[in-house]
Design a protein around this motif. Structure first.
Motif, PDB file in Angstrom:
ATOM      1  N   GLU A  94     -23.727 -45.222   4.650  1.00  0.00           N
ATOM      2  CA  GLU A  94     -22.830 -44.274   3.982  1.00  0.00           C
ATOM      3  C   GLU A  94     -23.446 -43.737   2.700  1.00  0.00           C
ATOM      4  O   GLU A  94     -23.115 -42.628   2.259  1.00  0.00           O
ATOM      5  CB  GLU A  94     -21.495 -44.953   3.677  1.00  0.00           C
ATOM      6  N   LYS A  95     -24.340 -44.479   2.093  1.00  0.00           N
ATOM      7  CA  LYS A  95     -25.045 -43.998   0.905  1.00  0.00           C
ATOM      8  C   LYS A  95     -25.832 -42.732   1.243  1.00  0.00           C
ATOM      9  O   LYS A  95     -25.790 -41.742   0.502  1.00  0.00           O
ATOM     10  CB  LYS A  95     -25.979 -45.088   0.395  1.00  0.00           C
ATOM     11  N   LYS A  96     -26.550 -42.759   2.344  1.00  0.00           N
ATOM     12  CA  LYS A  96     -27.290 -41.570   2.773  1.00  0.00           C
ATOM     13  C   LYS A  96     -26.345 -40.449   3.164  1.00  0.00           C
ATOM     14  O   LYS A  96     -26.598 -39.272   2.889  1.00  0.00           O
ATOM     15  CB  LYS A  96     -28.205 -41.923   3.946  1.00  0.00           C
ATOM     16  N   MET A  97     -25.233 -40.794   3.810  1.00  0.00           N
ATOM     17  CA  MET A  97     -24.283 -39.778   4.249  1.00  0.00           C
ATOM     18  C   MET A  97     -23.664 -39.039   3.071  1.00  0.00           C
ATOM     19  O   MET A  97     -23.403 -37.832   3.151  1.00  0.00           O
ATOM     20  CB  MET A  97     -23.189 -40.423   5.110  1.00  0.00           C
ATOM     21  N   ARG A  98     -23.413 -39.734   1.963  1.00  0.00           N
ATOM     22  CA  ARG A  98     -22.823 -39.077   0.800  1.00  0.00           C
ATOM     23  C   ARG A  98     -23.752 -38.005   0.249  1.00  0.00           C
ATOM     24  O   ARG A  98     -23.310 -36.928  -0.154  1.00  0.00           O
ATOM     25  CB  ARG A  98     -22.498 -40.113  -0.286  1.00  0.00           C
ATOM     26  N   LYS A  99     -25.064 -38.295   0.227  1.00  0.00           N
ATOM     27  CA  LYS A  99     -26.017 -37.299  -0.246  1.00  0.00           C
ATOM     28  C   LYS A  99     -26.096 -36.111   0.708  1.00  0.00           C
ATOM     29  O   LYS A  99     -26.154 -34.949   0.282  1.00  0.00           O
ATOM     30  CB  LYS A  99     -27.391 -37.933  -0.399  1.00  0.00           C
ATOM     31  N   VAL A 100     -26.099 -36.418   1.998  1.00  0.00           N
ATOM     32  CA  VAL A 100     -26.164 -35.352   2.998  1.00  0.00           C
ATOM     33  C   VAL A 100     -24.930 -34.464   2.905  1.00  0.00           C
ATOM     34  O   VAL A 100     -25.020 -33.235   3.018  1.00  0.00           O
ATOM     35  CB  VAL A 100     -26.308 -35.960   4.403  1.00  0.00           C
TER      36      VAL A 100
END
Length: 477
Positions: free
Chosen positions: A64-70
């Motif tokens: 989810e950390k990567k998803m927030r940036k995306v």
């Protein structure tokens, strides 16, 4: 007669009595047990419990950390004309959403299944945009969000019924709208369109808007844990008295359960409490028994709050917004750490800035047991993020995929980017000293070695408009 006296003497022996009690308590199943601070006696659960990590939830948060940036980049692209952005402006606009200088381009290259770079057919300059897969995922999430608006109305009604006065601040609900499955324009599409259930009004002492519940529906005042208890009673045949006030418990791996801890848990499970939907304003809450009931009611309130969310998780900071309205404890983190079998607090994926609270019984091995359409649509983005850059198909269909708007470009390799920027690509990478430029094959090799590395997200975890009132929140650190 002597035999009878001898048997009675054995029963009166304190060592034998203690052994029998320990044996009986050890046979109590922990599948329907909970943790809670009851009193300061020797059988109470200690306030300071050792926190045990569960890697299944922590790995979930890393994705989810990567998803927030995306998602930040997706919002940026969707706000632009034709949903495209020149590469020359990418670095400048990315700083507004928390990225450092020359960091945005390398981040986009890590996720070629979500973002693509192409050359404009007329202007002959580089542009970046969302891929066809990413646009389909966004459309799928919008359809799922609109389809479950009736369920969102019910969730908002139950949320208001748990508050003391039947009303909540509009801003607090807006901050947590994603967790509760509310659309971005929920003030109009959910609140104003359902005037028979909700009413908006301005506070007298401030300019804050509030949502008020119009009438209470007794059929909605049923907690999710009560349905679980009925299921356990009917399917497993557990004694009704043992599960009448119990909570499902699933302790994390490695959690040590001592003898006295087990006894305290068993006693706490039998403590009665008031329902989160019950009005407690008429009760005298000064007695020790009333305080025990209110503490257990707080567990039930947070449990019900998590069941109302789409993904059965929410940040601790957003729970704090509802603390005063729902009679929750002041030190929420310390309070929830006493119940590690019911809740799990993860600090992974955001450098400890936010604390994500999971409902343990709703997950198994990091996956939701009863997924809904909105949850599945959001996880599609996670699948695109996790797909390896080496698996990007370089065939004609993806290179020349055309849109309804102007199109004509395809996936651009790093060599094209370097050539278009006079030796420097727009991502801060210079040509090698020999003058050779890296082609797409070399690009795949670079990305494959760096895909696991992540950029700094020092400023990407908090909503830019989210604030927490000092009187509403105390981490209990």
């Amino acid at each position: 007669m002597p035999i009878l006296f001898s048997y009675a003497a054995k029963l009166l022996n304190p060592n034998i009595t203690k052994a029998i009690t320990t044996k009986l308590i050890s046979t109590i199943p922990l599948n329907f047990t909970s943790t809670k601070h009851m009193s300061q006696k020797c059988t109470s659960i200690s306030k300071k419990q050792q926190r045990v990590r569960d890697h299944a939830y922590d790995n979930y948060m890393e994705i989810e950390k990567k998803m927030r940036k995306v998602l930040k980049f997706q919002t940026l692209f969707l706000s632009q004309h034709n949903q495209t952005l020149p590469v020359s402006r990418l670095d400048f606009l990315a700083r507004r959403i928390g990225f450092k200088r020359q960091e945005a381009g390398s981040f986009l290259l890590k996720f070629p299944h979500v973002f693509e770079i192409y050359e404009h057919p007329v202007q002959r300059i580089l542009y970046c945009r969302l891929t066809r897969k990413a646009l389909l995922q966004i459309e799928q999430e919008k359809k799922a969000l609109n389809a479950q608006i009736p369920e969102a109305v019910t969730r908002l009604r139950k949320l208001l019924m748990m508050s003391n006065s039947g009303c909540l601040r509009l801003e607090h609900v807006r901050i947590a709208r994603t967790e509760f499955g509310l659309p971005e324009d929920f003030e109009y599409s959910v609140v104003l369109k359902n005037a028979q259930f909700f009413r908006l009004f301005n506070a007298k002492e401030s300019t804050e808007k509030y949502i008020e519940l119009v009438g209470r529906d007794p059929s909605l005042a049923v907690c999710a844990i009560e349905k679980v208890r009925e299921k356990e009673y009917r399917e497993r045949g557990i004694d009704a008295e043992d599960i009448r006030f119990s909570f499902l418990v699933n302790f994390p791996p490695g959690f040590k359960i001592g003898k006295y801890y087990r006894i305290a848990v068993w006693k706490w499970q039998r403590v009665p409490y008031w329902s989160p939907y019950e009005d407690v304003s008429g009760y005298d809450l000064r007695s020790l028994e009333a305080q025990k009931r209110m503490e257990k009611r707080a567990v039930a309130t947070i449990h019900e709050l998590l069941t109302l969310t789409v993904e059965k998780k929410i940040t601790l900071e957003r729970i704090a917004h509802f603390r005063l309205a729902m009679n929750l404890p002041k030190k929420l983190k310390e309070f929830l750490l006493q119940h590690q079998g019911i809740f799990y607090i993860s600090t992974r994926g955001n450098h400890g800035k936010l604390h994500t609270v999971f409902l343990r019984e709703a997950y198994r091995k990091g996956e939701l047991l009863e997924p809904n359409d909105l949850y599945l649509a959001r996880r599609k983005l996670g699948e695109l993020v996790l797909m390896s850059p080496r698996k990007v198909k370089m065939d004609t269909e993806l290179v020349r995929n055309r849109r309804d708007r102007h199109d004509g470009g395809g996936y651009m390799g790093r060599s094209t980017v370097v050539h278009a920027n006079n030796g420097f690509d727009n991502f801060g990478v210079k040509e090698n000293a020999g003058g050779d430029q890296k082609g797409d094959a070399d690009l795949d090799s670079d990305l494959g070695s760096n895909v696991e590395s992540d950029t700094s997200d020092e400023n990407d975890d908090y909503d830019s408009v989210e604030t927490i009132d000092a009187e509403d929140y105390d981490m209990g650190m």
